[in-house]
Design a protein around this motif. Structure first.
Motif, PDB file in Angstrom:
ATOM      1  N   ASP A 272       0.741  -1.141   0.344  1.00 16.12           N
ATOM      2  CA  ASP A 272      -0.036   0.371  -0.141  1.00 16.12           C
ATOM      3  C   ASP A 272       1.144   1.535   0.153  1.00 16.12           C
ATOM      4  N   ALA A 273       1.662   1.571  -1.293  1.00 14.38           N
ATOM      5  CA  ALA A 273       2.249   2.408  -1.508  1.00 14.38           C
ATOM      6  C   ALA A 273       2.171   3.445  -2.452  1.00 14.38           C
ATOM      7  N   PRO A 274       2.439   4.542  -1.968  1.00 15.95           N
ATOM      8  CA  PRO A 274       1.887   6.097  -3.294  1.00 15.95           C
ATOM      9  C   PRO A 274       2.446   5.258  -4.224  1.00 15.95           C
ATOM     10  N   LYS A 275       1.496   6.148  -5.709  1.00 20.56           N
ATOM     11  CA  LYS A 275       1.324   6.638  -6.855  1.00 20.56           C
ATOM     12  C   LYS A 275       2.917   5.955  -7.500  1.00 20.56           C
ATOM     13  N   PRO A 276       3.889   7.346  -6.979  1.00 28.40           N
ATOM     14  CA  PRO A 276       5.565   6.883  -7.382  1.00 28.40           C
ATOM     15  C   PRO A 276       6.233   5.573  -7.802  1.00 28.40           C
ATOM     16  N   VAL A 277       5.889   5.099  -6.064  1.00 31.40           N
ATOM     17  CA  VAL A 277       6.083   4.638  -5.743  1.00 31.40           C
ATOM     18  C   VAL A 277       6.031   2.812  -6.278  1.00 31.40           C
ATOM     19  N   GLY A 521     -10.108 -15.034 -13.102  1.00 27.74           N
ATOM     20  CA  GLY A 521      -8.550 -14.345 -13.755  1.00 27.74           C
ATOM     21  C   GLY A 521      -8.720 -13.305 -13.803  1.00 27.74           C
ATOM     22  N   PHE A 522      -9.462 -11.811 -13.709  1.00 27.98           N
ATOM     23  CA  PHE A 522      -9.704 -10.661 -13.783  1.00 27.98           C
ATOM     24  C   PHE A 522     -10.190 -10.681 -12.432  1.00 27.98           C
ATOM     25  N   GLU A 523      -8.803  -9.635 -11.953  1.00 23.18           N
ATOM     26  CA  GLU A 523      -8.559  -8.998 -10.309  1.00 23.18           C
ATOM     27  C   GLU A 523      -8.192  -7.669  -9.953  1.00 23.18           C
ATOM     28  N   LEU A 524      -8.425  -6.571  -9.617  1.00 27.16           N
ATOM     29  CA  LEU A 524      -7.870  -5.814  -9.441  1.00 27.16           C
ATOM     30  C   LEU A 524      -7.583  -5.715  -7.857  1.00 27.16           C
ATOM     31  N   LYS A 525      -5.849  -5.381  -8.338  1.00 32.01           N
ATOM     32  CA  LYS A 525      -5.575  -5.045  -6.893  1.00 32.01           C
ATOM     33  C   LYS A 525      -6.386  -4.342  -5.523  1.00 32.01           C
ATOM     34  N   ARG A 526      -6.141  -4.642  -4.504  1.00 31.41           N
ATOM     35  CA  ARG A 526      -6.667  -4.477  -3.536  1.00 31.41           C
ATOM     36  C   ARG A 526      -5.808  -3.454  -2.495  1.00 31.41           C
ATOM     37  N   PRO A 527      -5.786  -2.555  -1.784  1.00 29.12           N
ATOM     38  CA  PRO A 527      -4.531  -2.236  -0.588  1.00 29.12           C
ATOM     39  C   PRO A 527      -3.745  -3.262  -0.684  1.00 29.12           C
ATOM     40  N   ASN A 528      -3.753  -3.729   0.135  1.00 26.10           N
ATOM     41  CA  ASN A 528      -2.654  -4.619   0.830  1.00 26.10           C
ATOM     42  C   ASN A 528      -2.115  -6.325   0.124  1.00 26.10           C
ATOM     43  N   ILE A 531       1.554  -6.189  -5.990  1.00 33.29           N
ATOM     44  CA  ILE A 531       1.050  -5.781  -6.910  1.00 33.29           C
ATOM     45  C   ILE A 531       1.975  -7.134  -8.122  1.00 33.29           C
ATOM     46  N   TYR A 532       2.942  -7.893  -7.511  1.00 32.88           N
ATOM     47  CA  TYR A 532       3.900  -8.751  -8.650  1.00 32.88           C
ATOM     48  C   TYR A 532       2.570 -10.041  -9.006  1.00 32.88           C
ATOM     49  N   THR A 533       1.483  -9.733  -8.363  1.00 30.86           N
ATOM     50  CA  THR A 533       0.336 -11.067  -8.755  1.00 30.86           C
ATOM     51  C   THR A 533      -0.983 -10.569  -9.379  1.00 30.86           C
ATOM     52  N   PHE A 534      -0.627  -9.163  -8.522  1.00 32.51           N
ATOM     53  CA  PHE A 534      -2.061  -8.160  -9.479  1.00 32.51           C
ATOM     54  C   PHE A 534      -1.771  -6.928  -9.632  1.00 32.51           C
ATOM     55  N   PRO A 535      -0.845  -7.196 -11.457  1.00 32.65           N
ATOM     56  CA  PRO A 535      -0.444  -5.498 -11.699  1.00 32.65           C
ATOM     57  C   PRO A 535      -1.043  -4.770 -12.271  1.00 32.65           C
ATOM     58  N   CYS A 536      -3.049  -4.751 -12.395  1.00 32.65           N
ATOM     59  CA  CYS A 536      -4.220  -3.851 -12.407  1.00 32.65           C
ATOM     60  C   CYS A 536      -4.239  -3.103 -11.574  1.00 32.65           C
TER      61      CYS A 536
END
Length: 557
Positions: A272-277, A521-528, A531-536
């Motif tokens: 759960d990091a800022p967008k630039p990170v 198969g289609f899943e959006l990333k939740r806060p925690n 990002i390596y499993t849920f790139p969307c």
């Protein structure tokens, strides 16, 4: 002669009342030897004597009526011979559903119906054909930022384990990243360095606008530490620390020391990091990391051979990540069908790899509970049963990604019976092609990763970094869908333990499980989420299938 009772003030005596009737000599203890004959029971065991003593005490206390039903039932059981006081009662409990490995028995029962199934529709030609509201995702990582994030110079951080997220926190502090060293694991025993697995030059150049990366620490800095890396301060960062922790705690130490180590280096930064990170994470993981040229070339060669062999299936194949190596089986503490030999092998493997971890005083291992909780690795037989139930027929081409399978001659036989077109890297590549990688488990895993990445279907049977990164990478390449089958192993444990299930019922439940993987198969990333499993949506942009790509960054969509 009766005893006399003298009353005060009386001048004569009267006889005392008669005594209570005597109890049966059988239950009465008499101090006068010979007054009543002693009853000796021949061949009485200690348990029998103890039971008669209890009965006599109850009778003396006149509680026989309270315990009469219990005494009666006990006597009947003794008489009928169903209970022996010498050995105690034998009570047989049926094992809870899913707690015992019974898959071989289930396979023997289902195999005739499985082989007789004449269904012509093959899963590989029909899987994941659903439309998802006309929306798809495309890779989107902004590479043109340039410039520094924090304005600091000549500060070095050495990674300790892997470089998958190395650039993220380093870039945030604008420090210099020293190429990470891989941890030499007691199980894998692989001395490979970063450049042996990844294209180091490409990694450095891709991150050049965001993170300065070097392969060694400058000599003038190492001189301060007597050229000994162990003298460099090691900052042990708590797992999943927020980005502010790096600014508030690590940065002051970095400014003081000029060089610090972070070990372990994996999973040290919160998702759960800022967008630039997050953007920097996407860049490092999906763009900068690329396998070294020899590994990439061999991997792509094996992909081409798999597609050539499966040309009659539209050049489509299924890849399976099977974790049934000896160390995995030993670490799971699960019990399979290998009997005494398996037990001896697992004890030896645990002691060899973990030295007393599993034999600590007070540690209780419950294999049945482990299986019920879905923690046991799937066997090759179970993988075959599951895939056949999901509609993949006997002619399906399968690529098996694994290490050395435990007791492979026996455990692999059923899987090869169900899928004779199964291939491994050892079967696809020649001895000469594999020779440079044979003794390096990480490089062999990189070859497997490449072939799995380009398969039509990926099947994961166990957790770990390999399937999690692969699922995210496949989402990144395949329009946001992972095209991955993730079976519910708790449900599988129950199904595989059902001796009465028929092939139709089994197949219906497997198809439902496959359908669940499709919907996930289609899943959006939740806060925690990783990002390596849920790139969307952090690493990909969304667009409608009937329109031109949306070129806005994810934060604007």
């Amino acid at each position: 002669m009766l005893a006399k009772n003298r009353l005060p003030g009386s001048g004569h005596t009267t006889p005392s009342p008669p005594g209570s009737p005597r109890r049966s000599p059988r239950y009465r203890r008499s101090k006068a030897s010979g007054r009543f004959p002693t009853v000796v029971q021949p061949n009485r065991t200690l348990a029998h004597r103890l039971s008669w003593l209890i009965v006599s005490v109850l009778l003396r206390r006149q509680g026989v009526f309270l315990f009469a039903p219990l005494i009666y039932i006990s006597c009947m059981l003794i008489y009928m011979g169903t209970v022996s006081f010498d050995v105690g009662p034998i009570i047989r409990h049926r094992s809870p559903p899913g707690s015992v490995y019974k898959s071989p028995q289930l396979y023997a029962k289902l195999r005739p119906e499985m082989d007789a199934d004449n269904s012509t529709a093959d899963a590989i030609s029909t899987i994941w054909k659903h439309s998802y509201k006309g929306v798809e995702w495309k890779p989107y990582v902004n590479k043109s930022t340039g410039g520094s994030l924090a304005g600091l110079e000549r500060l070095h951080i050495c990674g300790g384990k892997r470089g998958l997220e190395s650039a993220t926190d380093i870039g945030y502090l604008n420090a210099t990243l020293v190429i990470p060293n891989f941890h030499y694991h007691s199980i894998w025993r692989d001395p490979s360095k970063f450049g042996d697995i990844y294209d180091e030059e490409f990694f450095v150049s891709t991150l050049a606008n965001d993170v300065r990366v070097v392969d060694t620490i400058p000599e003038y800095l190492m001189e301060r530490f007597d050229y000994n890396m162990t003298n460099v301060y090691n900052f042990r960062v708590k797992a999943w620390s927020p980005i502010q922790y790096y600014r508030d705690s690590i940065l002051p130490k970095l400014l003081e020391e000029k060089v610090i180590r972070i070990s372990p280096f994996a999973n040290r930064l919160s998702f759960d990091a800022p967008k630039p990170v997050q953007r920097l994470r996407c860049l490092a993981n999906y763009e900068a990391l690329r396998f070294a040229e020899p590994i990439l070339t061999l991997g792509e060669t094996l992909v081409k051979r798999m597609k050539e062999q499966s040309a009659n299936h539209g050049a489509k194949y299924v890849s399976v990540h099977l974790r049934f190596e000896e160390d995995m089986v030993a670490f799971s503490c699960c019990v399979f069908d290998g009997g005494k030999q398996e037990k001896q092998d697992m004890i030896a493997a645990r002691e060899r790899g973990w030295k007393g971890k599993f034999t600590k005083p007070g540690r209780v291992i419950r294999p049945g509970a482990i299986r019920q909780n879905g923690k046991c690795p799937l066997t090759p037989l179970e993988v075959g049963l599951m895939l056949r139930g999901m509609g993949f027929n006997k002619s399906t081409y399968i690529y098996l990604a694994s290490g050395q399978i435990y007791n492979a001659n026996r455990t692999m036989a059923p899987l090869l019976e169900m899928f004779p077109n199964l291939q491994t890297k050892e079967m696809l590549a020649s001895e000469e092609e594999l020779a440079p990688y044979k003794n390096f488990s990480s490089r062999m895993a990189a070859i497997d990763y490449t072939v799995c990445l380009h398969s039509e279907v990926f099947v994961t049977t166990q957790g770990g970094n390999f399937p999690h990164f692969l699922m995210g990478h496949r989402r990144y390449l395949f329009g946001g869908h992972s095209k991955t089958i993730r079976p519910d192993k708790r449900k599988l444990a129950i199904i595989f333990d059902n001796p009465n299930i028929g092939w139709r019922s089994f197949k219906r439940q497997m198809l439902n499980m496959r359908s669940h993987s499709d919907s996930k198969g289609f899943e959006l990333k939740r806060p925690n989420d990783s990002i390596y499993t849920f790139p969307c949506p952090d690493c990909m942009s969304r667009r409608n299938k009937t329109t031109t790509p949306d070129t806005r960054p994810p934060s604007a969509s």
